[in-house]
Design an enzyme around this catalytic site. Structure first.
Site, PDB file in Angstrom:
ATOM      1  N   ARG A 186     -11.520   7.504  -1.786  1.00  0.00           N
ATOM      2  CA  ARG A 186     -10.841   7.174  -3.042  1.00  0.00           C
ATOM      3  C   ARG A 186     -11.779   7.321  -4.246  1.00  0.00           C
ATOM      4  NH1 ARG A 186      -9.581   1.820  -1.282  1.00  0.00           N
ATOM      5  NH2 ARG A 186      -8.580   1.267  -3.224  1.00  0.00           N
ATOM      6  N   ARG A 221      -7.030  -5.193   2.877  1.00  0.00           N
ATOM      7  CA  ARG A 221      -6.198  -4.027   2.554  1.00  0.00           C
ATOM      8  C   ARG A 221      -6.554  -2.880   3.483  1.00  0.00           C
ATOM      9  NH1 ARG A 221      -5.479  -2.515  -3.780  1.00  0.00           N
ATOM     10  NH2 ARG A 221      -5.744  -0.425  -2.964  1.00  0.00           N
ATOM     11  N   ARG A 255      -3.134  10.085 -12.380  1.00  0.00           N
ATOM     12  CA  ARG A 255      -4.367  10.065 -11.605  1.00  0.00           C
ATOM     13  C   ARG A 255      -4.989  11.458 -11.504  1.00  0.00           C
ATOM     14  NH1 ARG A 255      -3.884   5.280  -8.488  1.00  0.00           N
ATOM     15  NH2 ARG A 255      -5.449   5.024  -6.884  1.00  0.00           N
ATOM     16  N   LYS A 313      -9.517  -2.863 -12.604  1.00  0.00           N
ATOM     17  CA  LYS A 313      -8.441  -2.420 -13.495  1.00  0.00           C
ATOM     18  C   LYS A 313      -7.120  -3.116 -13.189  1.00  0.00           C
ATOM     19  CE  LYS A 313      -7.366   1.830 -10.988  1.00  0.00           C
ATOM     20  NZ  LYS A 313      -6.063   1.515 -10.399  1.00  0.00           N
ATOM     21  N   ARG A 358     -13.359  -7.238  -1.430  1.00  0.00           N
ATOM     22  CA  ARG A 358     -11.892  -7.345  -1.377  1.00  0.00           C
ATOM     23  C   ARG A 358     -11.393  -7.071   0.046  1.00  0.00           C
ATOM     24  NH1 ARG A 358      -8.576  -3.577  -5.366  1.00  0.00           N
ATOM     25  NH2 ARG A 358      -8.746  -2.032  -3.725  1.00  0.00           N
TER      26      ARG A 358
END
Ligand code: AMP
Length: 202
Positions: A154, A143, A98, A23, A137
């Site tokens: 998450r 990250r 969210r 996204k 990722r």
């Protein structure tokens, strides 16, 4: 006289999808195509952490653990951003709202301005694809919230708290569901086509 109603819907967009759905990438591409700002609350928070601001220090441990920052604090940041002049022709939100409480906060800001969202792009990606993209990722970007534990948390928060907002927007008739699996360009084309069908054109 020509009928301009089909092209008159301003691109006030929201992109929703599980972490790893692409996204962020697709949101940035769509925003660029439409010439509108992409507003990502996650990016705003990460910039604060990177710049070691007071806010960054306040939210770093929450973000690293994969938890959500408080609705009030996040909304205050978003409201400030939406109040800037460059959102006049439209905007693309990524990461807010969210949960249902945030949806209510956003509504209370947009309704008095008579500027409701005109489309919600729902990126469909199976859970296994999300997880493998996030792990990838993590290897590339490192990250802090891409650890296995934070990823699982998450995704769980997404399914429990974020997915229900789509039900509300579905009732408003503004959800464009788009298959998020495939080449970047193919997914972008699908989104542009789905928006075009709703009268939101570049
Ligand atoms: P994202 O890049 O959208 O995955 O956001 C990264 C992190 O920033 C999230 O895991 C949260 O800790 C925080 N965050 C971003 N947007 C929100 C939001 N709307 N509400 C609460 N926390 C958020």
């Amino acid at each position: 006289m020509s009928d301009t109603s089909a092209s008159s819907l301003a691109p006030r967009l929201l992109i929703v999808g599980p972490q790893g759905s692409g996204k962020g990438t697709q949101g940035a591409r769509i925003a660029e195509l439409f010439g509108i700002p992409a507003i990502s609350t996650g990016d705003v928070f990460r910039a604060h952490v990177r710049d070691q601001t007071e806010l960054g220090a306040q939210v770093k441990s929450v973000i690293d653990a994969g938890d959500l920052v408080s609705d009030e604090l996040t909304f205050a940041l978003l409201r400030d951003r939406l109040s800037q002049g460059d959102t006049g022709t439209g905007f693309l939100l990524d990461g807010f709202p969210r949960n249902l409480a945030q949806l209510g906060l956003l509504d209370s800001f947009l309704a008095p301005r008579d500027e409701p969202l005109t489309a919600v792009i729902a990126l469909d990606v199976p859970r296994e694809v999300s997880i493998s993209r996030l792990s990838e990722r993590a290897r590339i970007e490192g990250r802090a919230d891409d650890t296995d534990e934070a990823i699982a948390k998450r995704l769980e928060i997404y399914e429990r708290d974020t997915a229900p907002i789509l039900e509300v927007y579905r009732d408003h008739g503004i959800v464009c569901a788009v298959d998020g699996v495939g080449e970047l360009d193919a997914v972008t084309d699908r989104i542009v086509r789905a928006l075009g069908e709703r009268g939101i054109t570049v």
